[in-house]
Design a protein around this motif. Structure first.
Motif, PDB file in Angstrom:
ATOM      1  N   GLN B  15       7.302   8.182 -23.826  1.00 16.64           N
ATOM      2  CA  GLN B  15       6.605   9.070 -24.748  1.00 16.64           C
ATOM      3  C   GLN B  15       6.807   8.634 -26.185  1.00 16.64           C
ATOM      4  O   GLN B  15       5.897   8.663 -27.002  1.00 16.64           O
ATOM      5  CB  GLN B  15       7.111  10.509 -24.601  1.00 16.64           C
ATOM      6  CG  GLN B  15       6.481  11.227 -23.455  1.00 16.64           C
ATOM      7  CD  GLN B  15       6.962  12.648 -23.349  1.00 16.64           C
ATOM      8  OE1 GLN B  15       7.719  13.118 -24.197  1.00 16.64           O
ATOM      9  NE2 GLN B  15       6.552  13.340 -22.324  1.00 16.64           N
ATOM     10  N   LEU B  19       3.919   7.618 -28.626  1.00 14.84           N
ATOM     11  CA  LEU B  19       3.783   8.359 -29.887  1.00 14.84           C
ATOM     12  C   LEU B  19       3.707   7.398 -31.062  1.00 14.84           C
ATOM     13  O   LEU B  19       2.876   7.548 -31.950  1.00 14.84           O
ATOM     14  CB  LEU B  19       4.966   9.319 -30.063  1.00 14.84           C
ATOM     15  CG  LEU B  19       4.970  10.072 -31.397  1.00 14.84           C
ATOM     16  CD1 LEU B  19       3.789  11.010 -31.477  1.00 14.84           C
ATOM     17  CD2 LEU B  19       6.250  10.851 -31.560  1.00 14.84           C
ATOM     18  N   ILE B  23       0.654   7.171 -33.636  1.00 17.55           N
ATOM     19  CA  ILE B  23       0.839   7.369 -35.073  1.00 17.55           C
ATOM     20  C   ILE B  23       0.229   6.199 -35.838  1.00 17.55           C
ATOM     21  O   ILE B  23      -0.455   6.376 -36.833  1.00 17.55           O
ATOM     22  CB  ILE B  23       2.336   7.528 -35.432  1.00 17.55           C
ATOM     23  CG1 ILE B  23       2.856   8.863 -34.916  1.00 17.55           C
ATOM     24  CG2 ILE B  23       2.541   7.428 -36.935  1.00 17.55           C
ATOM     25  CD1 ILE B  23       4.352   8.957 -34.889  1.00 17.55           C
ATOM     26  N   ARG B  44       9.351  16.356 -42.569  1.00 20.55           N
ATOM     27  CA  ARG B  44       9.151  16.909 -41.231  1.00 20.55           C
ATOM     28  C   ARG B  44       8.701  15.868 -40.232  1.00 20.55           C
ATOM     29  O   ARG B  44       9.049  15.926 -39.057  1.00 20.55           O
ATOM     30  CB  ARG B  44       8.122  18.054 -41.258  1.00 20.55           C
ATOM     31  CG  ARG B  44       8.532  19.206 -42.127  1.00 20.55           C
ATOM     32  CD  ARG B  44       9.716  19.989 -41.591  1.00 20.55           C
ATOM     33  NE  ARG B  44      10.395  20.649 -42.692  1.00 20.55           N
ATOM     34  CZ  ARG B  44      11.597  20.299 -43.140  1.00 20.55           C
ATOM     35  NH1 ARG B  44      12.266  19.337 -42.565  1.00 20.55           N
ATOM     36  NH2 ARG B  44      12.139  20.927 -44.166  1.00 20.55           N
ATOM     37  N   MET B  45       7.882  14.906 -40.681  1.00 20.60           N
ATOM     38  CA  MET B  45       7.383  13.889 -39.756  1.00 20.60           C
ATOM     39  C   MET B  45       8.558  13.066 -39.226  1.00 20.60           C
ATOM     40  O   MET B  45       8.608  12.714 -38.057  1.00 20.60           O
ATOM     41  CB  MET B  45       6.370  12.986 -40.456  1.00 20.60           C
ATOM     42  CG  MET B  45       5.082  13.691 -40.795  1.00 20.60           C
ATOM     43  SD  MET B  45       4.126  14.155 -39.341  1.00 20.60           S
ATOM     44  CE  MET B  45       2.862  12.926 -39.341  1.00 20.60           C
ATOM     45  N   ALA B  48      10.439  15.000 -36.736  1.00 21.73           N
ATOM     46  CA  ALA B  48       9.703  15.043 -35.467  1.00 21.73           C
ATOM     47  C   ALA B  48       9.985  13.808 -34.642  1.00 21.73           C
ATOM     48  O   ALA B  48      10.232  13.888 -33.441  1.00 21.73           O
ATOM     49  CB  ALA B  48       8.219  15.197 -35.742  1.00 21.73           C
ATOM     50  N   LEU B  49       9.970  12.659 -35.286  1.00 17.68           N
ATOM     51  CA  LEU B  49      10.248  11.416 -34.568  1.00 17.68           C
ATOM     52  C   LEU B  49      11.672  11.420 -34.023  1.00 17.68           C
ATOM     53  O   LEU B  49      11.923  11.010 -32.899  1.00 17.68           O
ATOM     54  CB  LEU B  49      10.081  10.210 -35.503  1.00 17.68           C
ATOM     55  CG  LEU B  49       8.720   9.529 -35.478  1.00 17.68           C
ATOM     56  CD1 LEU B  49       8.743   8.329 -36.388  1.00 17.68           C
ATOM     57  CD2 LEU B  49       8.337   9.124 -34.074  1.00 17.68           C
ATOM     58  N   SER B  51      13.375  13.952 -33.262  1.00 11.89           N
ATOM     59  CA  SER B  51      13.429  14.903 -32.160  1.00 11.89           C
ATOM     60  C   SER B  51      12.905  14.288 -30.878  1.00 11.89           C
ATOM     61  O   SER B  51      13.503  14.421 -29.814  1.00 11.89           O
ATOM     62  CB  SER B  51      12.641  16.147 -32.538  1.00 11.89           C
ATOM     63  OG  SER B  51      12.083  16.720 -31.390  1.00 11.89           O
ATOM     64  N   LEU B  52      11.797  13.581 -30.997  1.00 16.86           N
ATOM     65  CA  LEU B  52      11.195  13.004 -29.809  1.00 16.86           C
ATOM     66  C   LEU B  52      12.063  11.920 -29.201  1.00 16.86           C
ATOM     67  O   LEU B  52      12.001  11.665 -28.007  1.00 16.86           O
ATOM     68  CB  LEU B  52       9.813  12.435 -30.148  1.00 16.86           C
ATOM     69  CG  LEU B  52       8.749  13.503 -30.335  1.00 16.86           C
ATOM     70  CD1 LEU B  52       7.568  12.945 -31.081  1.00 16.86           C
ATOM     71  CD2 LEU B  52       8.316  14.052 -28.995  1.00 16.86           C
ATOM     72  N   THR B  61      13.132  21.225 -34.979  1.00 16.37           N
ATOM     73  CA  THR B  61      12.102  20.396 -35.612  1.00 16.37           C
ATOM     74  C   THR B  61      10.754  21.093 -35.576  1.00 16.37           C
ATOM     75  O   THR B  61      10.024  21.117 -36.556  1.00 16.37           O
ATOM     76  CB  THR B  61      11.974  19.060 -34.862  1.00 16.37           C
ATOM     77  OG1 THR B  61      13.263  18.511 -34.693  1.00 16.37           O
ATOM     78  CG2 THR B  61      11.110  18.090 -35.617  1.00 16.37           C
TER      79      THR B  61
END
Lengths: 240, 279
Positions: B15, B19, B23, B44-45, B48-49, B51-52, B61
């Protein structure tokens, strides 16, 4: 694209249940948010580029700050800001607009500031654009050895000198140009006076042909050719 | 248990790679000229990364991301309202990038009040920002704005174009609203032969329907982008009808309208003429 969780686990045919399922949906939701974030960033930037006012709220929502963009032939120049309080009446409390711009007159004209804010900002934008454009033209002239002898603050009254060449054996001649911009929203002068060796020609309301040339570098060439004609005692056809 | 953990780890890794690829596509769609695209993420971006890839909790996140996106949505609404421009699509392509400059192509579509537009421009960022190419398509039949638009395209005057577009659409909106208002209020006197979105509104006294005065309201746009509404009242009736008008209302109408305009403004002047015809 991201694969859905749980699809290769035979013991769980429905998705979105349990730790793995929720993690998968959290990730795909996060992806969607990231996509929306990127899209919003682009749109907000586009608003800024097309000359948007970049409005922000100030004073806990009681005031706003806007900025007016200027440009000349596609080159982005300064932005000028104004801070206003909205109640009990709209009032400008701070700004960095040059002092020669008639802010109060614009604001009061037909109650523009109170009833038609975008109209007021539009008119202000046109005046600021005119000023920024004329100043940019002056900057460009400096690169082509035109000397600015005099300039008033709004760059609407200019005196320039340049040297115009003549056919040999005649030497170069000094030419003095006076430009007057009476409409402050424009970057084209209404009146141009050219002097050389004691002869003067006043050009009122520049003809359409000259108009298309009066621009940055080209103003120099135009002035030089006019100066040359004067110096050689030729008459200039002036079309109104 | 261990197998499930390993599967989870594998899926997350997959994933994460998918992702990253997505992106890249979102940020710079057609950069075949470059071997790889470096995308810098902040705020935040970046969270997010992280977090993933398992380095930060997803829920935290998510919460922060959602809050920031909401803030941006509100900001976009504010800008849209203040600027009078609504963007329905916006795509950015990086055409060229090196140490000295970046050239991007923007394609925007949207509307200003009810006037639709499609604008494409090239933005070059070196020492400062410059528009190097501009193409504009406007969804209007009104030819008044076309010579200004062509000039703006030649001179890459993006900001000036949108400033004029705003004034122009506001003017059209004013006209539509005023015409509509009078048609509703005085249906026996006022008619719009060419519809609401036209320059012409006709007035005629109910007892003499062939006796017509036409209001011509056009939006002229100067080469420099100044929008000036021009309104005239013109008679459109056969001569003999004028002779029948003993009060001289019709004959004097264009001139009295002109003087009323400068004193009372458009709406009051129109109201005045219409009332005179209703008697």
């Amino acid at each position: 694209m991201v694969q859905e969780m749980g699809s290769d686990d035979p013991g769980r045919s429905t998705r979105g249940e349990g730790a793995e399922g929720s993690e998968g949906s959290v990730n795909s939701q996060l992806l969607q948010l990231m996509a929306r974030h990127a899209q919003l960033t682009d749109r907000l930037h586009a608003h800024h580029l097309i000359g948007g006012y970049d409005i922000i709220e100030t004073r806990q929502g009681k005031g706003v700050c806007v900025s007016v963009a200027t440009s000349y032939e596609g080159v982005y120049l300064e932005r000028y800001s104004l801070e206003m309080v909205m109640a009990p009446a709209v009032k400008i409390v701070r700004h960095d607009v040059p002092v020669f711009v008639p802010l109060a007159r614009l604001a009061e004209k037909d109650g523009a500031l109170q009833h038609h804010l975008t109209g007021f900002l539009g008119e202000l934008g046109r005046l600021l654009d005119g000023y920024a454009g004329r100043r940019q033209q002056l900057r460009l002239l400096k690169h082509v050895s035109v000397t600015v002898i005099e300039s008033n603050a709004p760059c609407s009254l200019l005196v320039l000198t340049l040297t115009a060449p003549r056919t040999p054996p005649l030497g170069d001649v000094a030419v003095l140009c006076k430009l007057h911009y009476s409409d402050h929203t424009r970057c084209l002068p209404e009146e141009v006076t050219v002097e050389s060796e004691g002869r003067t020609v006043a050009l009122h309301r520049i003809s359409l042909l000259l108009k298309s040339f009066i621009d940055g570098n080209i103003i120099l060439l135009t002035m030089k050719s006019i100066g040359k004609c004067l110096a050689q005692r030729q008459y200039i056809e002036v079309a109104f | 248990m261990l197998r499930r953990d390993m599967e989870t780890a594998r899926r997350l890794e997959f994933q994460s790679k998918a992702l990253q690829a997505e992106i890249d596509t979102l940020r710079s769609p057609h950069t075949e000229t470059e071997g790889s695209v470096a995308v810098k993420f902040k705020g935040r971006m970046k969270d997010a990364l992280l977090s993933l890839s398992g380095k930060q909790t997803a829920e935290e996140t998510m919460r922060k991301m959602r809050a920031e996106v909401e803030e941006m949505e509100e900001d976009l609404e504010r800008q849209t309202e203040m600027n009078g421009i609504s963007l329905t699509s916006c795509t950015v392509k990086t055409l060229h990038k090196d140490d000295t400059q970046v050239v991007q192509q923007y394609s925007l579509a949207g509307s200003c009040l009810d006037l639709g537009f499609q604008v494409e421009f090239q933005l070059s960022e070196a020492q400062g920002k410059t528009i190097t190419k501009l193409d504009i398509v406007l969804d209007t039949d009104d030819m008044q704005i076309s010579s200004f638009t062509s000039r703006a395209e030649e001179r890459c005057e993006l900001i000036q174009f949108f400033r004029t577009l705003r004034s122009f659409s506001e003017g059209l909106e004013d006209r539509r609203r005023t015409f509509h208002h009078f048609q509703e209020k005085y249906p026996t006197v006022v008619s719009l032969p060419e519809g609401l979105v036209s320059e012409v509104m006709t007035l005629s006294p109910p007892e003499l329907p062939s006796c017509v005065l036409a209001v011509h309201w056009s939006m002229t746009v100067s080469k420099e982008g100044e929008v000036i509404p021009q309104i005239h009242l013109l008679p459109r009736a056969p001569k003999k009808e004028f002779l029948m008008d003993s009060a001289g209302t019709l004959e004097g109408a264009p001139e009295s309208f002109h003087s009323l305009l400068s004193v009372l403004g458009i709406e009051a002047a129109l109201e005045n003429i219409i009332l005179a015809l209703s008697r």
